[in-house]
Design a protein around this motif. Structure first.
Motif, PDB file in Angstrom:
ATOM      1  N   GLN A  34     -16.763   0.551   3.443  1.00 53.41           N
ATOM      2  CA  GLN A  34     -17.582   0.462   4.652  1.00 53.41           C
ATOM      3  C   GLN A  34     -18.482  -0.770   4.606  1.00 53.41           C
ATOM      4  O   GLN A  34     -18.722  -1.410   5.635  1.00 53.41           O
ATOM      5  CB  GLN A  34     -18.416   1.725   4.817  1.00 53.41           C
ATOM      6  CG  GLN A  34     -17.590   2.948   5.135  1.00 53.41           C
ATOM      7  CD  GLN A  34     -18.429   4.211   5.198  1.00 53.41           C
ATOM      8  OE1 GLN A  34     -19.610   4.210   4.866  1.00 53.41           O
ATOM      9  NE2 GLN A  34     -17.804   5.302   5.626  1.00 53.41           N
ATOM     10  N   PHE A  37     -16.367  -3.680   5.666  1.00 49.41           N
ATOM     11  CA  PHE A  37     -16.193  -3.730   7.121  1.00 49.41           C
ATOM     12  C   PHE A  37     -17.479  -4.179   7.819  1.00 49.41           C
ATOM     13  O   PHE A  37     -17.425  -4.871   8.838  1.00 49.41           O
ATOM     14  CB  PHE A  37     -15.720  -2.382   7.655  1.00 49.41           C
ATOM     15  CG  PHE A  37     -14.265  -2.119   7.386  1.00 49.41           C
ATOM     16  CD1 PHE A  37     -13.296  -3.006   7.814  1.00 49.41           C
ATOM     17  CD2 PHE A  37     -13.868  -0.989   6.699  1.00 49.41           C
ATOM     18  CE1 PHE A  37     -11.954  -2.778   7.563  1.00 49.41           C
ATOM     19  CE2 PHE A  37     -12.532  -0.751   6.443  1.00 49.41           C
ATOM     20  CZ  PHE A  37     -11.571  -1.649   6.874  1.00 49.41           C
ATOM     21  N   VAL A  75     -11.441  -6.364   1.019  1.00 49.43           N
ATOM     22  CA  VAL A  75     -10.993  -4.991   1.278  1.00 49.43           C
ATOM     23  C   VAL A  75      -9.778  -4.654   0.417  1.00 49.43           C
ATOM     24  O   VAL A  75      -9.704  -3.577  -0.180  1.00 49.43           O
ATOM     25  CB  VAL A  75     -10.692  -4.796   2.782  1.00 49.43           C
ATOM     26  CG1 VAL A  75      -9.992  -3.480   3.039  1.00 49.43           C
ATOM     27  CG2 VAL A  75     -11.981  -4.863   3.583  1.00 49.43           C
TER      28      VAL A  75
END
Length: 188
Positions: A34, A37, A75
């Motif tokens: 998270q 992101f 990621v």
């Protein structure tokens, strides 16, 4: 952008809010995926800021390099490094996720097929003029850079993309091999 001052201030306020929220998400969120992101949100907001300031090439480079490459690399590396969690209720969330992914991918595929079928391919042709004749026709620096990348520097550009792809596949292979040696036989 040539907008009235009040509209431009409103757009800048929204962009600044996106930068602040993304930055706070990077710092405060406990889950590292998270946070990655949120970092992507920050990068996109910064590119929108460049776009408002009429630096369109810098905005495009920001999206391509930082969001498209750096953030995706972060990621991927986080997802490859993290050990999988054992959870019994994972099957229902996987089915829901698979269904959503199927719907999104199918709609994207149908959209692309409709665009391909609607395009008149016979009218598209490549420009065969030399770059010296072609350069005065180009209007902005972005068009000049794009022309140079796809004419004079096409081979190094493609070789770099193949090199990055090979590095990504190698990293995934090495990560999977190291995981296989770490897991007991009953988990494989």
């Amino acid at each position: 952008m040539n907008l009235p001052e009040s509209i431009q201030k409103g757009i800048l306020l929204i962009i600044e809010l996106g930068i602040l929220l993304g930055s706070m998400g990077v710092i405060l969120l406990n889950d590292i995926v998270q946070s990655a992101f949120s970092l992507g949100l920050t990068f996109i907001s910064i590119s929108l800021l460049y776009l408002v300031l009429n630096a369109d090439f810098v905005a495009a480079a920001q999206v391509l390099i930082y969001v498209g490459a750096i953030n995706v690399l972060i990621v991927f590396s986080v997802m490859l490094i993290q050990k999988p969690h054992k959870n019994e209720d994972l099957s229902t969330s996987r089915n829901t996720g698979n269904n959503i992914t199927l719907i999104v991918c199918t709609s994207l595929f149908l959209f692309l097929v409709s665009i391909i079928l609607d395009t008149s391919w016979s009218q598209i042709y490549s420009i065969k003029k030399s770059t010296k004749i072609f350069e005065p026709i180009l209007k902005s620096n972005v068009q000049l850079i794009g022309s140079q990348l796809l004419t004079e520097f096409l081979l190094p550009f493609e070789l770099l993309s193949v090199l990055l792809l090979v590095a990504l596949v190698g990293a995934i292979t090495m990560s999977r091999q190291s995981r296989m040696f770490e897991m007991p036989d009953d988990e494989i």
